[in-house]
Design a protein around this motif. Structure first.
Motif, mmCIF file in Angstrom:
data_model
loop_
_atom_site.group_PDB
_atom_site.id
_atom_site.type_symbol
_atom_site.label_atom_id
_atom_site.label_comp_id
_atom_site.label_asym_id
_atom_site.label_seq_id
_atom_site.Cartn_x
_atom_site.Cartn_y
_atom_site.Cartn_z
ATOM 1 N N LEU A 126 0.820 -1.145 0.071
ATOM 2 C CA LEU A 126 -0.074 0.088 0.107
ATOM 3 C C LEU A 126 0.846 1.346 0.037
ATOM 4 O O LEU A 126 0.595 2.122 -0.717
ATOM 5 C CB LEU A 126 -1.057 -0.167 1.167
ATOM 6 N N VAL A 127 2.015 1.193 0.696
ATOM 7 C CA VAL A 127 2.699 2.373 0.630
ATOM 8 C C VAL A 127 3.527 2.633 -0.682
ATOM 9 O O VAL A 127 3.476 3.744 -1.096
ATOM 10 C CB VAL A 127 3.947 2.123 1.861
ATOM 11 N N ILE A 128 3.970 1.483 -1.315
ATOM 12 C CA ILE A 128 4.470 1.706 -2.718
ATOM 13 C C ILE A 128 3.485 2.083 -3.644
ATOM 14 O O ILE A 128 3.901 2.662 -4.651
ATOM 15 C CB ILE A 128 5.348 0.367 -3.126
ATOM 16 N N VAL A 129 2.264 1.584 -3.438
ATOM 17 C CA VAL A 129 1.077 2.102 -4.440
ATOM 18 C C VAL A 129 1.074 3.530 -4.381
ATOM 19 O O VAL A 129 0.989 4.202 -5.578
ATOM 20 C CB VAL A 129 -0.231 1.429 -4.219
ATOM 21 N N PHE A 130 0.916 4.101 -3.178
ATOM 22 C CA PHE A 130 0.654 5.673 -3.263
ATOM 23 C C PHE A 130 2.044 6.241 -3.429
ATOM 24 O O PHE A 130 2.173 7.507 -3.905
ATOM 25 C CB PHE A 130 0.209 5.925 -2.070
ATOM 26 N N VAL A 172 -8.872 -13.886 -14.321
ATOM 27 C CA VAL A 172 -8.933 -12.685 -15.265
ATOM 28 C C VAL A 172 -7.695 -11.629 -14.637
ATOM 29 O O VAL A 172 -6.896 -11.383 -15.021
ATOM 30 C CB VAL A 172 -9.978 -11.928 -15.527
ATOM 31 N N LEU A 173 -7.901 -11.707 -13.184
ATOM 32 C CA LEU A 173 -6.989 -10.613 -12.392
ATOM 33 C C LEU A 173 -5.438 -11.243 -12.519
ATOM 34 O O LEU A 173 -4.572 -10.352 -12.745
ATOM 35 C CB LEU A 173 -7.275 -10.615 -11.128
ATOM 36 N N ASN A 174 -5.410 -12.692 -12.405
ATOM 37 C CA ASN A 174 -3.991 -13.158 -12.522
ATOM 38 C C ASN A 174 -3.349 -13.117 -13.709
ATOM 39 O O ASN A 174 -2.303 -12.722 -13.895
ATOM 40 C CB ASN A 174 -4.210 -14.595 -12.263
ATOM 41 N N VAL A 309 -0.877 -1.996 -11.554
ATOM 42 C CA VAL A 309 -1.716 -3.003 -12.129
ATOM 43 C C VAL A 309 -0.996 -4.474 -11.318
ATOM 44 O O VAL A 309 -1.936 -5.180 -10.410
ATOM 45 C CB VAL A 309 -1.517 -3.316 -13.340
ATOM 46 N N SER A 310 0.222 -4.440 -11.264
ATOM 47 C CA SER A 310 0.662 -5.828 -10.631
ATOM 48 C C SER A 310 0.560 -6.009 -9.091
ATOM 49 O O SER A 310 0.433 -6.791 -8.613
ATOM 50 C CB SER A 310 2.216 -5.746 -10.861
ATOM 51 N N VAL A 311 0.868 -4.567 -8.431
ATOM 52 C CA VAL A 311 0.573 -4.763 -6.985
ATOM 53 C C VAL A 311 -0.892 -4.763 -6.377
ATOM 54 O O VAL A 311 -1.165 -5.368 -5.643
ATOM 55 C CB VAL A 311 1.333 -3.239 -6.430
ATOM 56 N N GLY A 312 -1.740 -4.418 -7.416
ATOM 57 C CA GLY A 312 -3.272 -4.544 -7.000
ATOM 58 C C GLY A 312 -3.410 -5.660 -7.156
ATOM 59 O O GLY A 312 -4.067 -6.112 -6.070
ATOM 60 N N GLY A 313 -3.163 -6.652 -7.931
ATOM 61 C CA GLY A 313 -3.530 -8.066 -8.004
ATOM 62 C C GLY A 313 -2.885 -8.791 -6.973
ATOM 63 O O GLY A 313 -3.467 -9.856 -6.259
ATOM 64 N N ALA A 314 -1.570 -8.313 -6.552
ATOM 65 C CA ALA A 314 -0.606 -8.944 -5.342
ATOM 66 C C ALA A 314 -1.350 -8.647 -3.982
ATOM 67 O O ALA A 314 -1.434 -9.766 -3.246
ATOM 68 C CB ALA A 314 0.625 -8.578 -5.276
ATOM 69 N N LEU A 315 -1.955 -7.528 -4.027
ATOM 70 C CA LEU A 315 -2.554 -7.072 -2.810
ATOM 71 C C LEU A 315 -3.615 -8.133 -2.539
ATOM 72 O O LEU A 315 -4.111 -8.384 -1.397
ATOM 73 C CB LEU A 315 -3.160 -5.704 -2.689
#
Length: 493
Positions: A126-130, A172-174, A309-315
């Motif tokens: 979450l920190v790196i997303v923002f 789909v997300l993967n 996009v990558s981190v969103g799926g990983a979260l």
């Protein structure tokens, strides 16, 4: 009632921190197993790798660090291959190996450490997303400003509500997140090769006096390199679904080799574009800054969007994993029963509330302490070292006793040597983590003792065996020391 995983197209649980694993078919061929291993290891870590490595080491020390990590993680990969083959009845990964090897309390601590690593890693995500969005909106800073924490909190609870209703779009997300991970990496490597300057790479090759000795620089790279390799156990976690059992080991080794080459390319090409001192001062995700230097603004935008996009799926995947890591031992009686309760959608809701509640708490802590992404991933990595060590020690025990081997099995000696080397490597990593992160880890392990005692009281069982008292005492002493140093301001995130 179905388990929440049954609501996905297939087993959704990611095998490792940096990636999102989903939509696993009932029978995995070798190619799919390799994709699983690669996808589970590559996530947010690689996008910040240039700055993370340069912050404490010159290019020469980085090369040595990769050699040590490559050999050590290869041994750990062999360990999970061995355990998958010799103990096929144990399909619950790190928790099951520790419990089978040393009993309930050690199994609990392995699950607890893995769980804490999972949700602390989510805080880092979450920190790196923002922090990445800070490239477009400066008010987000490095992801730990008030506005960034507010945005991260909103995202966290939206994700929480989505998961409570069950998740059906995992396939789909993967696919999307895997594409988002690999394409920017390959593009970065191709563009970085054209912009690489040997003069910049050779400048301060062994580091500056400020970085300390080469040995100290190599130590500084260890937690970073382990972070990006968490997930090496990916194929062994889903070994029961492999079409051919021997493909598990092959996929682990092939996937490991692919990821090692990608990660080394990213971290070693970067100093040939941006000098070490400048690279160390870059904002994360530093890969975006490096590519901006090489090709301009569009390169930074491409990397930033790929990371989001990558981190969103990983979260999503790791939130599921964190809840599952509480649910499984709770179902086995080593955590309180309330953590094994599911809602009408088959989601372990109580485990999810506890997990995301702590993510929210640590988001606030990052605001108060100004904790950086690198500090969070170092803490998450140090928490997972103990579960890895338990797995390696169990592999030593299996090979030494020989009860899982035929009398003429020549692989037993090799497996014993590999397990000893993996155990040694895990011990080296604990040393490399340093007292700061080890003490913080002990402080985070300590609350788990209360949950374990709660679970045992529910069963009316004896709390601790004699050898477990030593582990309990060590945790309490180290946690007390960490608490004292933390309150005195000597120790912090």
């Amino acid at each position: 009632m179905k388990h929440f995983a049954d609501h996905l197209p297939a087993t959704p649980i990611p095998a490792a921190r940096p990636g999102a694993v989903a939509a696993i078919p009932k029978r995995l061929k070798l190619g799919l197993l390799i994709a699983l291993v690669v996808g589970s290891m590559i996530g947010s870590g690689v996008f910040s790798l240039p700055q993370n490595m340069a912050a404490g080491a010159g290019a020469g020390a980085v090369v040595i660090g990769w050699l040590i990590t490559g050999i050590g993680m290869l041994m750990l990969a062999f360990v999970y291959q061995t355990l998958a083959m010799r103990k096929p009845e144990l399909d619950n990964g790190i928790y099951a190996y520790a419990r089978a090897g040393a009993g309930d309390f050690v199994g609990f601590n392995s699950a607890w450490g893995y769980w804490v690593s999972a949700w602390i890693g989510n805080v880092g995500y979450l920190v790196i997303v923002f922090g990445t969005l800070g490239y477009f909106v400066p008010a987000f800073g490095e992801g730990n400003t008030r506005l960034a924490i507010a945005g991260a909190s909103v995202l966290l609870w939206i994700l929480h509500l989505v998961i409570l209703r069950g998740v059906r779009g995992a396939a789909v997300l993967n696919a999307v997140t895997t594409f988002a991970k690999i394409v920017p990496l390959l593009a970065f490597i191709a563009l970085a090769v054209t912009a690489f300057r040997s003069q910049a790479f050779e400048q301060d090759f062994w580091g500056t006096p400020k970085l300390g000795s080469v040995f100290a620089q190599v130590k500084s790279t260890m937690l970073i390199t382990v972070w990006v390799f968490i997930g090496i156990e990916g194929a062994s976690v889903v070994s029961a679904r492999a079409e051919h059992r021997q493909d598990v080991g092959r996929a682990t080794l092939y996937g490991f080799a692919i990821v090692l080459l990608l990660l080394m390319a990213v971290s070693l090409l970067s100093p040939g574009i941006v000098p070490q001192a400048e690279l160390a001062a870059m904002k994360n995700p530093s890969m975006a800054g490096v590519l901006e230097k090489a090709v301009g603004t569009w390169g930074a935008v491409m990397i930033s969007l790929g990371l989001l996009v990558s981190v969103g799926g990983a979260l999503l995947a790791w939130t599921l994993l964190a809840a599952e890591t509480l649910f499984t031992p709770a179902s086995g009686g080593v955590m309180p029963r309330f953590l094994s309760r599911e809602n009408d959608h088959g989601v372990p809701a109580n485990a999810l509330w506890v997990t995301n509640g702590l993510v929210q708490l640590f988001l606030i802590v990052t605001l108060v302490s100004s904790a950086t992404y690198q500090a969070l991933i170092s803490l998450a990595t140090s928490m997972i070292l103990v579960p890895y060590l338990f797995s390696a020690v169990y592999a030593v025990r299996i090979a030494a006793r020989g009860d899982a081997y035929a009398a003429a099995d020549r692989m037993r000696t090799r497996d014993l040597v590999v397990a000893v080397l993996a155990t040694t490597y895990c011990c080296w990593l604990l040393y490399a983590a340093g007292p700061k992160y080890l003490l913080l880890s002990a402080l985070l392990y300590a609350p788990g003792i209360l949950l374990y005692g709660w679970a045992k009281r529910e069963q009316g069982a004896r709390l601790f065996k004699p050898f477990e008292v030593a582990i309990l005492t060590a945790i309490i002493v180290l946690a007390a020391l960490a608490a004292y140093l933390l309150t005195s301001g000597t120790l912090g995130l």
